[in-house]
Design a protein around this motif. Sequence first.
Motif, PDB file in Angstrom:
ATOM      1  N   LEU A   9      -2.219  18.841   1.440  1.00  0.00           N
ATOM      2  CA  LEU A   9      -1.231  18.123   2.244  1.00  0.00           C
ATOM      3  C   LEU A   9      -0.445  19.118   3.078  1.00  0.00           C
ATOM      4  O   LEU A   9      -0.168  20.225   2.621  1.00  0.00           O
ATOM      5  CB  LEU A   9      -0.252  17.378   1.335  1.00  0.00           C
ATOM      6  CG  LEU A   9      -0.799  16.224   0.519  1.00  0.00           C
ATOM      7  CD1 LEU A   9       0.306  15.639  -0.352  1.00  0.00           C
ATOM      8  CD2 LEU A   9      -1.377  15.155   1.409  1.00  0.00           C
ATOM      9  N   VAL A  15       2.224  11.809   6.170  1.00  0.00           N
ATOM     10  CA  VAL A  15       0.856  11.711   5.671  1.00  0.00           C
ATOM     11  C   VAL A  15       0.553  10.258   5.349  1.00  0.00           C
ATOM     12  O   VAL A  15       1.412   9.530   4.846  1.00  0.00           O
ATOM     13  CB  VAL A  15       0.619  12.597   4.430  1.00  0.00           C
ATOM     14  CG1 VAL A  15       0.626  14.059   4.808  1.00  0.00           C
ATOM     15  CG2 VAL A  15       1.646  12.344   3.351  1.00  0.00           C
ATOM     16  N   ALA A  55       5.672  14.095   3.875  1.00  0.00           N
ATOM     17  CA  ALA A  55       4.968  15.082   3.057  1.00  0.00           C
ATOM     18  C   ALA A  55       5.932  15.747   2.087  1.00  0.00           C
ATOM     19  O   ALA A  55       5.582  16.013   0.926  1.00  0.00           O
ATOM     20  CB  ALA A  55       4.283  16.116   3.947  1.00  0.00           C
TER      21      ALA A  55
END
Length: 72
Positions: A9, A15, A55
Amino acid sequence: MAQGNATTLPAVGFVRQASILPVLGFSATTLWRRVKQGTFPQPIKLSERVTAWRAEDVHAWMAAQGNSQQAA
């Protein structure tokens, strides 16, 4: 998206579900159940058809999971 490892990530940014599921290791159903239960960060609706997570929130959640497992 992160370069190289597809299960990495980014440190910051947004995300989407498809990016976080391989990292989390559980299903979309479990993800949304945890969101509803308040045991996973709430997503942000970026547009009518785009939902994403920060994130930073996902990383913090993962770090907290590691800490709680070590304490058990």
